[in-house]
Write a protein that holds these residues in place. Structure first.
Motif, PDB file in Angstrom:
ATOM      1  N   GLU A  48       0.842  -1.208   0.000  1.00 16.06           N
ATOM      2  CA  GLU A  48       0.000   0.000   0.000  1.00 16.06           C
ATOM      3  C   GLU A  48       0.881   1.264   0.000  1.00 16.06           C
ATOM      4  O   GLU A  48       0.639   2.208  -0.767  1.00 16.06           O
ATOM      5  CB  GLU A  48      -0.861  -0.036   1.264  1.00 16.06           C
ATOM      6  CG  GLU A  48      -2.177   0.693   1.192  1.00 16.06           C
ATOM      7  CD  GLU A  48      -2.944   0.462   2.483  1.00 16.06           C
ATOM      8  OE1 GLU A  48      -3.086   1.439   3.235  1.00 16.06           O
ATOM      9  OE2 GLU A  48      -3.366  -0.696   2.744  1.00 16.06           O
ATOM     10  N   ALA A  49       1.894   1.261   0.833  1.00 12.27           N
ATOM     11  CA  ALA A  49       2.812   2.408   0.918  1.00 12.27           C
ATOM     12  C   ALA A  49       3.616   2.558  -0.377  1.00 12.27           C
ATOM     13  O   ALA A  49       3.856   3.678  -0.834  1.00 12.27           O
ATOM     14  CB  ALA A  49       3.745   2.235   2.113  1.00 12.27           C
ATOM     15  N   CYS A  50       3.988   1.429  -0.973  1.00 10.35           N
ATOM     16  CA  CYS A  50       4.723   1.476  -2.248  1.00 10.35           C
ATOM     17  C   CYS A  50       3.843   2.056  -3.352  1.00 10.35           C
ATOM     18  O   CYS A  50       4.305   2.849  -4.175  1.00 10.35           O
ATOM     19  CB  CYS A  50       5.199   0.084  -2.649  1.00 10.35           C
ATOM     20  SG  CYS A  50       6.595  -0.517  -1.672  1.00 10.35           S
ATOM     21  N   ARG A  51       2.583   1.675  -3.362  1.00  6.17           N
ATOM     22  CA  ARG A  51       1.648   2.205  -4.371  1.00  6.17           C
ATOM     23  C   ARG A  51       1.484   3.717  -4.216  1.00  6.17           C
ATOM     24  O   ARG A  51       1.414   4.444  -5.205  1.00  6.17           O
ATOM     25  CB  ARG A  51       0.277   1.541  -4.219  1.00  6.17           C
ATOM     26  CG  ARG A  51       0.206   0.125  -4.735  1.00  6.17           C
ATOM     27  CD  ARG A  51      -1.260  -0.336  -4.816  1.00  6.17           C
ATOM     28  NE  ARG A  51      -1.375  -1.778  -4.939  1.00  6.17           N
ATOM     29  CZ  ARG A  51      -1.162  -2.448  -6.084  1.00  6.17           C
ATOM     30  NH1 ARG A  51      -0.845  -1.782  -7.179  1.00  6.17           N
ATOM     31  NH2 ARG A  51      -1.271  -3.761  -6.110  1.00  6.17           N
ATOM     32  N   ALA A  52       1.435   4.185  -2.997  1.00  7.89           N
ATOM     33  CA  ALA A  52       1.300   5.622  -2.739  1.00  7.89           C
ATOM     34  C   ALA A  52       2.537   6.377  -3.248  1.00  7.89           C
ATOM     35  O   ALA A  52       2.420   7.452  -3.843  1.00  7.89           O
ATOM     36  CB  ALA A  52       1.091   5.867  -1.247  1.00  7.89           C
ATOM     37  N   ILE A  53       3.706   5.803  -3.048  1.00  8.03           N
ATOM     38  CA  ILE A  53       4.940   6.433  -3.534  1.00  8.03           C
ATOM     39  C   ILE A  53       4.933   6.476  -5.063  1.00  8.03           C
ATOM     40  O   ILE A  53       5.253   7.487  -5.677  1.00  8.03           O
ATOM     41  CB  ILE A  53       6.186   5.675  -3.002  1.00  8.03           C
ATOM     42  CG1 ILE A  53       6.329   5.900  -1.493  1.00  8.03           C
ATOM     43  CG2 ILE A  53       7.450   6.112  -3.741  1.00  8.03           C
ATOM     44  CD1 ILE A  53       7.307   4.977  -0.807  1.00  8.03           C
ATOM     45  N   ARG A  54       4.525   5.378  -5.685  1.00  9.49           N
ATOM     46  CA  ARG A  54       4.434   5.320  -7.161  1.00  9.49           C
ATOM     47  C   ARG A  54       3.470   6.376  -7.694  1.00  9.49           C
ATOM     48  O   ARG A  54       3.725   7.012  -8.711  1.00  9.49           O
ATOM     49  CB  ARG A  54       3.921   3.942  -7.585  1.00  9.49           C
ATOM     50  CG  ARG A  54       4.998   2.974  -7.964  1.00  9.49           C
ATOM     51  CD  ARG A  54       4.331   1.674  -8.356  1.00  9.49           C
ATOM     52  NE  ARG A  54       3.574   1.814  -9.595  1.00  9.49           N
ATOM     53  CZ  ARG A  54       4.062   1.519 -10.793  1.00  9.49           C
ATOM     54  NH1 ARG A  54       5.290   1.081 -10.913  1.00  9.49           N
ATOM     55  NH2 ARG A  54       3.313   1.644 -11.858  1.00  9.49           N
ATOM     56  N   GLU A  64      18.318   4.163  -6.998  1.00  8.21           N
ATOM     57  CA  GLU A  64      17.520   5.017  -6.120  1.00  8.21           C
ATOM     58  C   GLU A  64      16.911   4.211  -4.971  1.00  8.21           C
ATOM     59  O   GLU A  64      16.902   2.978  -5.009  1.00  8.21           O
ATOM     60  CB  GLU A  64      16.391   5.689  -6.911  1.00  8.21           C
ATOM     61  CG  GLU A  64      16.871   6.557  -8.071  1.00  8.21           C
ATOM     62  CD  GLU A  64      17.738   7.714  -7.618  1.00  8.21           C
ATOM     63  OE1 GLU A  64      17.354   8.381  -6.648  1.00  8.21           O
ATOM     64  OE2 GLU A  64      18.805   7.914  -8.221  1.00  8.21           O
ATOM     65  N   ALA A  65      16.357   4.910  -3.964  1.00  9.41           N
ATOM     66  CA  ALA A  65      15.762   4.234  -2.815  1.00  9.41           C
ATOM     67  C   ALA A  65      14.564   5.015  -2.297  1.00  9.41           C
ATOM     68  O   ALA A  65      14.531   6.246  -2.414  1.00  9.41           O
ATOM     69  CB  ALA A  65      16.795   4.077  -1.698  1.00  9.41           C
ATOM     70  N   VAL A  66      13.596   4.305  -1.749  1.00 13.90           N
ATOM     71  CA  VAL A  66      12.430   4.922  -1.100  1.00 13.90           C
ATOM     72  C   VAL A  66      12.186   4.192   0.225  1.00 13.90           C
ATOM     73  O   VAL A  66      12.688   3.088   0.439  1.00 13.90           O
ATOM     74  CB  VAL A  66      11.151   4.853  -1.987  1.00 13.90           C
ATOM     75  CG1 VAL A  66      11.378   5.536  -3.334  1.00 13.90           C
ATOM     76  CG2 VAL A  66      10.683   3.407  -2.184  1.00 13.90           C
ATOM     77  N   LEU A 107      18.949   7.789   3.089  1.00  7.63           N
ATOM     78  CA  LEU A 107      17.550   7.794   3.504  1.00  7.63           C
ATOM     79  C   LEU A 107      17.436   7.373   4.976  1.00  7.63           C
ATOM     80  O   LEU A 107      16.659   7.944   5.744  1.00  7.63           O
ATOM     81  CB  LEU A 107      16.786   6.822   2.591  1.00  7.63           C
ATOM     82  CG  LEU A 107      15.316   7.043   2.336  1.00  7.63           C
ATOM     83  CD1 LEU A 107      15.016   8.473   1.948  1.00  7.63           C
ATOM     84  CD2 LEU A 107      14.869   6.091   1.205  1.00  7.63           C
ATOM     85  N   ALA A 108      18.219   6.393   5.358  1.00  7.29           N
ATOM     86  CA  ALA A 108      18.240   5.941   6.753  1.00  7.29           C
ATOM     87  C   ALA A 108      18.664   7.088   7.668  1.00  7.29           C
ATOM     88  O   ALA A 108      18.035   7.334   8.704  1.00  7.29           O
ATOM     89  CB  ALA A 108      19.189   4.754   6.902  1.00  7.29           C
ATOM     90  N   LEU A 109      19.697   7.779   7.266  1.00  7.31           N
ATOM     91  CA  LEU A 109      20.205   8.912   8.041  1.00  7.31           C
ATOM     92  C   LEU A 109      19.120   9.973   8.226  1.00  7.31           C
ATOM     93  O   LEU A 109      18.894  10.467   9.329  1.00  7.31           O
ATOM     94  CB  LEU A 109      21.402   9.497   7.288  1.00  7.31           C
ATOM     95  CG  LEU A 109      22.263  10.527   7.983  1.00  7.31           C
ATOM     96  CD1 LEU A 109      22.931   9.920   9.201  1.00  7.31           C
ATOM     97  CD2 LEU A 109      23.336  11.055   7.022  1.00  7.31           C
ATOM     98  N   GLU A 110      18.417  10.282   7.154  1.00  6.13           N
ATOM     99  CA  GLU A 110      17.358  11.304   7.195  1.00  6.13           C
ATOM    100  C   GLU A 110      16.211  10.897   8.138  1.00  6.13           C
ATOM    101  O   GLU A 110      15.483  11.753   8.623  1.00  6.13           O
ATOM    102  CB  GLU A 110      16.777  11.513   5.797  1.00  6.13           C
ATOM    103  CG  GLU A 110      17.680  12.284   4.859  1.00  6.13           C
ATOM    104  CD  GLU A 110      17.288  12.162   3.394  1.00  6.13           C
ATOM    105  OE1 GLU A 110      18.133  12.446   2.538  1.00  6.13           O
ATOM    106  OE2 GLU A 110      16.129  11.743   3.120  1.00  6.13           O
TER     107      GLU A 110
END
Ligand code: AR6
Length: 173
Positions: A48-54, A64-66, A107-110
């Motif tokens: 669900e979260a991946c679909r929202a990012i897409r 790249e990374a999300v 991304l982890a750092l952020e």
């Protein structure tokens, strides 16, 4: 304190870390290998979260990374990165693999993540040579530690014996 690198043999979905990294594909909609295992174990909240990012930013290019929730996983977050498909080595694969590790760490750092676990990105279905992939993974993490020590622990989680043996030699464990 200097961050530490540790080696683990097993299934990344069982790891208790702030984040685990997924070796996803550009669609971010799941697949086989470690991607399939993470979505199965973490449940539908991750997809669900991946679909929202897409919907917001389209597909995710190689390197790249999300970041999404970890759903039902012991890890709070999943960082989805896309490794390169190995194409003989002349398609910038090594740089793209390093980018996948580096962008996951950024991304982890952020997100204030202190502990993160990586699978052996691109070395399964994407056929990146394992020895070269491991050298890039370790080098990229070490370079990142020179830049920031906010991430305290990086785990390399090796599912297959070949990768585990390669990392053991590389990390002198
Ligand atoms: N825990 C940790 N590592 C695992 C697990 C697990 N449960 N299962 C497999 N591995 P792969 P890729 C290891 O093929 O090469 C998917 O379909 C495996 O032994 O999962 O980056 C995606 O959707 C190998 O060392 O990822 C993409 O389409 C490593 O994970 C494509 O595969 C990576 O193998 C990505 O291919």
């Amino acid at each position: 304190m200097m961050p530490i690198i540790q080696l683990v043999r097993g299934d990344i979905t069982t790891i208790h870390a702030d984040a685990i990294v997924n070796a996803a594909n550009s669609s971010l909609l799941g697949g086989g290998g470690v991607d399939g295992a993470i979505h199965r174990a973490g449940g539908p909240a991750i997809l669900e979260a991946c679909r929202a990012i897409r919907a917001k930013q389209g597909s995710c290019a190689a390197g790249e990374a999300v970041i999404t929730t970890g759903g039902k996983l012991p890890a709070r977050y999943v960082i989805h990165t896309v490794g390169p498909v190995w194409n003989g080595g002349s398609k910038n694969e090594e740089q793209l693999l390093a980018n996948a590790y580096r962008n996951s760490l950024k991304l982890a750092l952020e997100h204030g993540i202190k502990t993160i676990a990586f699978p052996n990105i691109s070395t399964g279905i994407y056929h990146f040579p394992k020895q070269r992939a491991a050298a890039i993974a370790v080098e990229t993490v070490q370079q990142f530690f020179a830049y920031s020590t906010a991430i305290e622990q990086v785990l390399f989680v090796c599912f297959d014996e070949e990768n585990y043996n390669i990392y053991q030699k590389l990390l002198h464990t």
